[in-house]
Scaffold this motif. Structure first.
Motif, PDB file in Angstrom:
ATOM      1  N   ILE A   1      15.766 -64.430  24.535  1.00  0.00           N
ATOM      2  CA  ILE A   1      16.835 -63.764  25.277  1.00  0.00           C
ATOM      3  C   ILE A   1      17.831 -64.809  25.752  1.00  0.00           C
ATOM      4  O   ILE A   1      17.494 -65.976  25.942  1.00  0.00           O
ATOM      5  CB  ILE A   1      16.297 -62.946  26.470  1.00  0.00           C
ATOM      6  CG1 ILE A   1      15.548 -63.839  27.461  1.00  0.00           C
ATOM      7  CG2 ILE A   1      15.409 -61.819  26.000  1.00  0.00           C
ATOM      8  CD1 ILE A   1      15.161 -63.130  28.735  1.00  0.00           C
ATOM      9  N   THR A   2      19.065 -64.393  25.917  1.00  0.00           N
ATOM     10  CA  THR A   2      20.109 -65.253  26.457  1.00  0.00           C
ATOM     11  C   THR A   2      20.438 -64.778  27.859  1.00  0.00           C
ATOM     12  O   THR A   2      20.692 -63.591  28.075  1.00  0.00           O
ATOM     13  CB  THR A   2      21.368 -65.209  25.573  1.00  0.00           C
ATOM     14  OG1 THR A   2      21.007 -65.640  24.252  1.00  0.00           O
ATOM     15  CG2 THR A   2      22.451 -66.124  26.118  1.00  0.00           C
ATOM     16  N   ALA A   3      20.394 -65.706  28.810  1.00  0.00           N
ATOM     17  CA  ALA A   3      20.633 -65.368  30.216  1.00  0.00           C
ATOM     18  C   ALA A   3      22.114 -65.094  30.448  1.00  0.00           C
ATOM     19  O   ALA A   3      22.942 -65.982  30.325  1.00  0.00           O
ATOM     20  CB  ALA A   3      20.159 -66.506  31.113  1.00  0.00           C
ATOM     21  N   THR A   4      22.409 -63.838  30.775  1.00  0.00           N
ATOM     22  CA  THR A   4      23.789 -63.467  31.088  1.00  0.00           C
ATOM     23  C   THR A   4      23.869 -62.845  32.475  1.00  0.00           C
ATOM     24  O   THR A   4      24.912 -62.363  32.882  1.00  0.00           O
ATOM     25  CB  THR A   4      24.335 -62.468  30.043  1.00  0.00           C
ATOM     26  OG1 THR A   4      23.473 -61.341  29.993  1.00  0.00           O
ATOM     27  CG2 THR A   4      24.430 -63.119  28.676  1.00  0.00           C
ATOM     28  N   GLY A   5      22.741 -62.848  33.175  1.00  0.00           N
ATOM     29  CA  GLY A   5      22.649 -62.276  34.516  1.00  0.00           C
ATOM     30  C   GLY A   5      21.197 -62.231  34.928  1.00  0.00           C
ATOM     31  O   GLY A   5      20.322 -62.699  34.204  1.00  0.00           O
ATOM     32  N   ASN A   6      20.918 -61.669  36.089  1.00  0.00           N
ATOM     33  CA  ASN A   6      19.536 -61.560  36.548  1.00  0.00           C
ATOM     34  C   ASN A   6      18.755 -60.626  35.631  1.00  0.00           C
ATOM     35  O   ASN A   6      19.223 -59.538  35.300  1.00  0.00           O
ATOM     36  CB  ASN A   6      19.478 -61.029  37.977  1.00  0.00           C
ATOM     37  CG  ASN A   6      20.018 -62.024  38.980  1.00  0.00           C
ATOM     38  OD1 ASN A   6      20.027 -63.227  38.728  1.00  0.00           O
ATOM     39  ND2 ASN A   6      20.474 -61.530  40.114  1.00  0.00           N
ATOM     40  N   VAL A   7      17.563 -61.062  35.216  1.00  0.00           N
ATOM     41  CA  VAL A   7      16.716 -60.277  34.329  1.00  0.00           C
ATOM     42  C   VAL A   7      15.304 -60.286  34.891  1.00  0.00           C
ATOM     43  O   VAL A   7      14.805 -61.320  35.311  1.00  0.00           O
ATOM     44  CB  VAL A   7      16.696 -60.862  32.897  1.00  0.00           C
ATOM     45  CG1 VAL A   7      15.718 -60.110  32.015  1.00  0.00           C
ATOM     46  CG2 VAL A   7      18.073 -60.856  32.288  1.00  0.00           C
ATOM     47  N   SER A   8      14.686 -59.141  34.901  1.00  0.00           N
ATOM     48  CA  SER A   8      13.282 -59.037  35.295  1.00  0.00           C
ATOM     49  C   SER A   8      12.543 -58.320  34.179  1.00  0.00           C
ATOM     50  O   SER A   8      12.872 -57.188  33.836  1.00  0.00           O
ATOM     51  CB  SER A   8      13.154 -58.247  36.602  1.00  0.00           C
ATOM     52  OG  SER A   8      11.797 -58.087  36.942  1.00  0.00           O
ATOM     53  N   LEU A   9      11.568 -59.006  33.577  1.00  0.00           N
ATOM     54  CA  LEU A   9      10.768 -58.411  32.513  1.00  0.00           C
ATOM     55  C   LEU A   9       9.301 -58.471  32.899  1.00  0.00           C
ATOM     56  O   LEU A   9       8.828 -59.476  33.430  1.00  0.00           O
ATOM     57  CB  LEU A   9      10.960 -59.164  31.194  1.00  0.00           C
ATOM     58  CG  LEU A   9      12.300 -58.969  30.498  1.00  0.00           C
ATOM     59  CD1 LEU A   9      12.419 -59.906  29.310  1.00  0.00           C
ATOM     60  CD2 LEU A   9      12.451 -57.533  30.036  1.00  0.00           C
ATOM     61  N   THR A  10       8.599 -57.398  32.615  1.00  0.00           N
ATOM     62  CA  THR A  10       7.163 -57.330  32.879  1.00  0.00           C
ATOM     63  C   THR A  10       6.451 -57.005  31.576  1.00  0.00           C
ATOM     64  O   THR A  10       6.839 -56.073  30.877  1.00  0.00           O
ATOM     65  CB  THR A  10       6.857 -56.241  33.915  1.00  0.00           C
ATOM     66  OG1 THR A  10       7.584 -56.519  35.111  1.00  0.00           O
ATOM     67  CG2 THR A  10       5.370 -56.178  34.228  1.00  0.00           C
ATOM     68  N   ALA A  11       5.413 -57.799  31.258  1.00  0.00           N
ATOM     69  CA  ALA A  11       4.591 -57.505  30.093  1.00  0.00           C
ATOM     70  C   ALA A  11       3.585 -56.443  30.498  1.00  0.00           C
ATOM     71  O   ALA A  11       2.852 -56.605  31.476  1.00  0.00           O
ATOM     72  CB  ALA A  11       3.876 -58.760  29.610  1.00  0.00           C
ATOM     73  N   GLN A  12       3.582 -55.332  29.777  1.00  0.00           N
ATOM     74  CA  GLN A  12       2.648 -54.252  30.073  1.00  0.00           C
ATOM     75  C   GLN A  12       1.427 -54.404  29.167  1.00  0.00           C
ATOM     76  O   GLN A  12       1.557 -54.569  27.956  1.00  0.00           O
ATOM     77  CB  GLN A  12       3.337 -52.903  29.884  1.00  0.00           C
ATOM     78  CG  GLN A  12       4.494 -52.739  30.854  1.00  0.00           C
ATOM     79  CD  GLN A  12       5.265 -51.447  30.662  1.00  0.00           C
ATOM     80  OE1 GLN A  12       4.968 -50.624  29.807  1.00  0.00           O
ATOM     81  NE2 GLN A  12       6.280 -51.259  31.484  1.00  0.00           N
TER      82      GLN A  12
END
Length: 99
Positions: free
Chosen positions: A59-70
């Motif tokens: 991914i390319t950081a273009t803003g705040n990102v929150s990802l959770t592995a389910q």
């Protein structure tokens, strides 16, 4: 993350426009029960919170990102007898109905 193992939950700060590679290790196994010898619990990746099912993604950081592995939880059932053959040993998903 970028080839460095992190323990969840992990938070990192990167610069705007930086590229980050994420990889989820699956399955993840551990010994949780004293009633079953050895590894008795495992967690298998199902998807990311944004719906992606890719185990490795960039991914390319273009803003705040929150990802959770389910992950799905599975437990080892061990059935044994020296007198008769008993079926049922194996991995079972948490809260899965048996038939």
């Amino acid at each position: 993350m970028n080839g460095v193992k992190k323990v969840a939950p992990a938070s990192v700060v990167v610069n705007h426009g930086d590229t980050v590679t994420l990889e989820i290790v699956t399955p993840q196994e551990r010994d949780e029960s004293g009633n079953v010898e050895g590894i008795d619990t495992r967690y298998s990746f199902t998807k990311w919170s944004d719906g992606s099912t890719a185990k490795v993604r960039t991914i390319t950081a273009t803003g705040n990102v929150s990802l959770t592995a389910q992950m799905k939880s599975e437990y080892l059932v061990s059935v044994s007898s020296s007198a008769v053959s008993i079926p049922g040993s194996g991995w079972y998903e948490k809260a899965a109905a048996s038939h």
